[in-house]
Design an enzyme around this catalytic site. Structure first.
Site, PDB file in Angstrom:
ATOM      1  N   GLY A 136      -2.507   0.687  -7.576  1.00  0.00           N
ATOM      2  CA  GLY A 136      -1.773  -0.245  -6.631  1.00  0.00           C
ATOM      3  C   GLY A 136      -2.805  -1.286  -6.363  1.00  0.00           C
ATOM      4  CB  ALA A 137      -2.753  -4.616  -5.382  1.00  0.00           C
ATOM      5  N   GLY A 138      -4.087  -3.111  -2.732  1.00  0.00           N
ATOM      6  CA  GLY A 138      -4.236  -3.042  -1.298  1.00  0.00           C
ATOM      7  C   GLY A 138      -4.459  -4.390  -0.677  1.00  0.00           C
ATOM      8  CE  LYS A 195      -5.607   2.661   1.692  1.00  0.00           C
ATOM      9  NZ  LYS A 195      -5.237   2.284   3.107  1.00  0.00           N
ATOM     10  CG  ASP A 205       3.248  -1.162  10.179  1.00  0.00           C
ATOM     11  OD1 ASP A 205       4.413  -1.584   9.989  1.00  0.00           O
ATOM     12  OD2 ASP A 205       2.458  -1.492   8.963  1.00  0.00           O
TER      13      ASP A 205
END
Length: 876
Positions: A521-523, A546, A639
């Site tokens: 994935g992309a953070g 990450k 969040d």
């Protein structure tokens, strides 16, 4: 429960075996049997093949009470009348008996043939299962027997504490079920040497006595009972989260969950006993809590292991006053060995011992008596603590030589010389170190302290450099006092140097210990990868990594590592675990545990409708437990959403995403702006939107939205409403409707979380207790929210989604990508949008819309149309 008696029996048909590639065929060597008459050799050959092919091991969660295939002697079953059921005695290739019973009175009317088993102990089980394997002749293949032939038989049971209570009348037996075959065989099958074996399973419960009898009634079928297996189910003993859960017999109710407390494995402890729940199918569900290894032990393969003891100790140089030793590192160090502790004493004087600490695998013990035996023991220390001492090793110093004994007159001279030298040396050291004494802990003591007490110099330096890592301390963090045993969240932003916070709370990992395997994935700051972490002395772990993208600014680096500074303070089974950080090389990395199933919202969407309500409640319980931990530490998440919950292969949910900074701007969408984009306000409590008031109570509001996401399998809260519409509707008192098929108890908890007055919302510890009660009492989850009450809490208008926005039923179905059902709707009279608006979930099932995902999509669209049609609903 199903059944005709006061106690019922559920039933489950497992399989029937017939033609096709998987159909067993009779060996050619036995083909001659099939030319014989129906009774006798024909059945013998057929049943022998059946029995030999079905001797299979039982699953680990099933405990056999009776298996006719494994009984070596006489079964002791009784048939009446005597010309009814007939036992066929054969042996297999190992000369073990094969017990089969047959009956074939198809040409005679009014058959009533009974076969009674011996007494069967239930071994404490309150719900048992009966598995029957049998073959049955097709009545149509029997000439002349159509009027009297049957293709079913009956099964009964009778509870009794008496092992010899065979004098039971027929009307005392309770019927379990009528048994029918999935497949029956014909004359053609006999010619082709094909065997068709049926398997049927029924369950009986609750049982209240020590045992029971079974009975089989034939009313005119041509049947062979190949085997009977009676068993109960258990949740097998298992070690989970360092807790041992014993074999547990399942409950009497098919929906019952039994709460079982686990006991910690050796060398582990916990504040509250871990719990799991044993399902009726013999599966462990909903793990709660865990044990932790004691100091000095490390988790490995479900156990807590200390460094293995030193076993190979060798003596080196031995003198009259000293002994030198060396040894090898333990076989199982369980981590990096930081130092060794050597304990020694003169033999038979164990109460007076000396301790030496060494980072090497060798030492020299000095100041010993000549010609004396000394006992040595060695143990290793890792980051987890000390291991156990080795066995005792004995070594003897050498005696005093004759020459030395003749020189005794020189000893006083030598002693005086040594004493004077030591005093002069102490004075010199005192003057040299007097200016730095305060730096090493001597406070305001002058240089005279070094002269008068030379040992203080050593003690001062030792207390600084050799401080015991297990000693309880009081730390001061930028004005915060951290007391032993009290865990309080410390905001990394209070540190003048953010790097200090990272090093305070996160462990530095060498980049060489990490293997990156693939990008997942992309953070916000770079790519997110999966990989492996292999630390020296520890087993390899799957991890998520990450990375900080190339060309970062110092502020981006500080913000990136800020999440690690937060995460490193948490230690809870429902909070994502930080393994460490890489800051001394590039790329900069944050390494966490790997969660196989990814984010909860995506996982639920992929598995729509695949979980039981109890499993969903178990997920919610885990999230609530994690949030309780954060709340107790004084941390406000801000969040909380399903996208920020990660789930592993055991369906354990863990709270994540601690790195976002939030600034409320004058935005027309009323969203929080972050470095990575805008976070929708759909999860945010109204007081946090209006007054920027974030508390654990605002997290509780968000948790209610997460509950809604979980029960609706990842549906988007408030659908396609704009953020402005959501804010307005919530302020006016409207709340999300109950998801489809939602238990009323869960929806009520959601509404409690959405109380406008934040002080009226439940605390996270109360939420955990509520969910625990639901898990312990699954029947409380059977009451669902009805359709009318679901609509009554719907939010205000959804724009152009009402019935008036579509000109026809077909256009509406096409718009929601359900056009395949247009013809079905029209054929059943739903030709107008007004008619469609009245469709219920039961109507959809009747129309043939059986896929859960399609039902949800259509019902959600219909609910939105109803909102517009009523033009505003009653607030909550």
């Amino acid at each position: 429960m199903r059944g005709s008696g006061p106690r019922g029996a559920g039933h489950r048909r497992t399989q029937g075996r017939g033609g096709g590639d998987d159909t067993p065929r009779v060996p050619a060597s036995l083909a001659g049997c099939y030319s014989a008459p129906l009774k006798g050799p024909l059945w013998t050959c057929l049943l022998l093949c059946a029995a030999l092919r079905t001797l299979l091991a039982s699953p680990s969660n099933e405990v056999n009470l009776l298996d006719s295939r494994t009984v070596m002697g006489d079964l002791g079953w009784i048939a009446f009348p005597k010309n009814g059921w007939e036992e066929i005695g054969e042996v297999d290739e190992n000369y073990a008996p094969i017990h089969t019973y047959q009956v074939c009175k198809v040409m005679e009317q009014n058959q009533n043939n009974w076969l009674l088993t011996s007494w069967i102990s239930n071994e404490g089980a309150s719900r048992i299962f009966i598995e029957l394997k049998f073959t049955l002749r097709d009545c149509n293949s029997l000439p002349g027997g159509l009027g009297t032939c049957k293709e079913t038989f009956n099964m009964y049971y009778f509870e009794s504490d008496d092992e010899n209570g065979r004098s039971i009348k027929e009307n005392q037996y309770i019927k379990i079920d009528t048994i029918a075959a999935d497949e029956s065989f014909t004359e053609l099958d006999l010619g082709d040497r094909v065997m068709k074996l049926n398997t049927e399973v029924r369950d009986v419960g609750p049982l209240s006595k020590k045992g029971f009898y079974l009975a089989f009634q034939d009313v005119g079928a041509c049947i062979a009972l190949v085997s009977v297996r009676v068993y109960y189910k258990k949740c097998p003993s298992v070690v989970r989260h360092l807790a041992i859960f014993p074999d547990t017999i399942t409950g009497a109710d098919s929906s019952q969950l039994l709460e079982v407390s686990g006991s910690c494995v050796n060398h582990s402890v916990t504040d509250d006993p871990p719990k799991m729940h044993c399902s009726a199918e013999g599966e462990w569900l909903v793990p709660i809590g865990k044990c932790m290894c004691k100091a000095g032990y490390e988790e490995k393969n479900g156990t807590c292991q200390a460094p293995s003891p030193v076993t190979n100790v060798k003596k080196g140089k031995i003198a009259k006053n000293s002994i030198s030793l060396s040894w090898q590192e333990p076989d199982r160090p369980n981590g990096i060995i930081l130092e060794y502790e050597i304990k020694y004493f003169e033999k038979d004087q164990e109460t007076s011992y000396t301790i030496i600490k060494s980072k090497e695998t060798s030492i020299t013990a000095e100041g010993l008596k000549p010609a004396s035996v000394y006992v040595f023991q060695i143990r290793a220390r890792t980051a987890a603590g000390y291991g156990v001492f080795s066995r005792r090793f004995e070594f003897e110093t050498t005696p005093v030589s004759v020459a030395a004994s003749n020189d005794q007159s020189q000893i006083p001279i030598i002693a005086v010389s040594v004493t004077v030298g030591v005093i002069l040396l102490a004075v010199m050291i005192g003057f040299l170190l007097s200016g730095s004494c305060c730096d090493c802990g001597c406070g305001r003591a002058s240089s005279l302290c070094a002269v008068a007490h030379p040992s203080l110099i050593w003690r001062c330096g030792y207390s600084k450099a050799k401080q015991d890592p297990e000693e309880e301390k009081m730390h001061f963090h930028n004005g915060h006092i951290k007391l032993p045993g009290v865990r309080t969240y410390i905001d990394p932003h209070t540190y003048e140097d953010p790097n200090q916070a990272v090093h305070e709370f996160a462990k530095e990992i060498e980049a060489s210990c990490i293997t990156i395997e693939r990008v997942i994935g992309a953070g916000e700051f770079g790519e997110v990868c999966s990989g492996r972490l292999k630390l020296p002395g520890k087993r390899e772990l799957p991890v998520a990594i990450k990375t900080l993208k190339v060309g970062y600014t110092e502020k981006q680096r500080r913000d990136f590592l800020g999440e690690a500074s937060i995460m490193g303070q948490f230690d809870h089974p429902n909070i994502i675990h930080l393994e460490g950080v890489v800051t001394k090389s590039k790329p900069v990395m944050i390494v966490t545990e790997y969660m196989e199933n990814g984010s909860l919202d995506t996982f639920l969407k992929k598995n729509d409708g695949q979980f039981t309500v109890i499993q969903l409640v178990g997920m919610l319980r885990g999230i609530a437990a994690g949030m309780k931990y954060l709340s107790d530490m004084g941390y406000v998440h801000r969040d909380l959403a399903a996208r920020n919950i990660l789930i592993n292969s055991n369906l354990v949910c863990k709270v994540s995403d601690f790195g976002l900074s939030r600034v409320l701007e004058d935005d027309p969408e009323a969203a929080y702006t972050t470095r990575g984009g805008k976070i929708p306000i759909r999860w945010t409590a109204p007081e946090a939107i209006a007054f920027r008031k974030f508390t654990s109570s605002s997290d509780v509001w968000s948790y209610g939205i997460v509950m809604w996401e979980v029960v609706s399998y990842g549906e988007r809260p408030y659908w396609e409403m704009t953020n402005q519409d959501v804010i307005k509707a919530v302020e006016e008192g409207y709340r999300l409707p109950s998801p489809m098929d939602c238990p009323a108890a869960l929806y009520q908890l959601m509404l409690d979380c959405w109380q406008k007055d934040r002080n009226s919302r439940p605390k996270f510890d109360e939420i955990v207790n509520m969910l625990d009660k639901l898990i312990r009492n699954p029947s409380s989850l059977k009451t669902l929210v009805n359709a009318s009450s679901r609509v009554s809490t719907l939010l205000a208008e959804h724009g152009s989604l009402g019935s008036g926005a579509y000109r026809s039923v077909g256009e509406w179905l096409e718009a929601i990508k359900m056009g395949r059902y247009t013809e079905i709707f029209m054929e059943n009279g739903y030709s107008s949008m007004d008619a469609v608006a009245q469709v219920t979930l039961e109507d959809l099932r009747r129309l043939g819309v059986t896929l859960v995902g399609h039902q949800k999509k259509i019902m959600s669209s219909l609910q939105e149309m109803k909102v517009q049609m009523v033009n505003g609903m009653v607030p909550v």
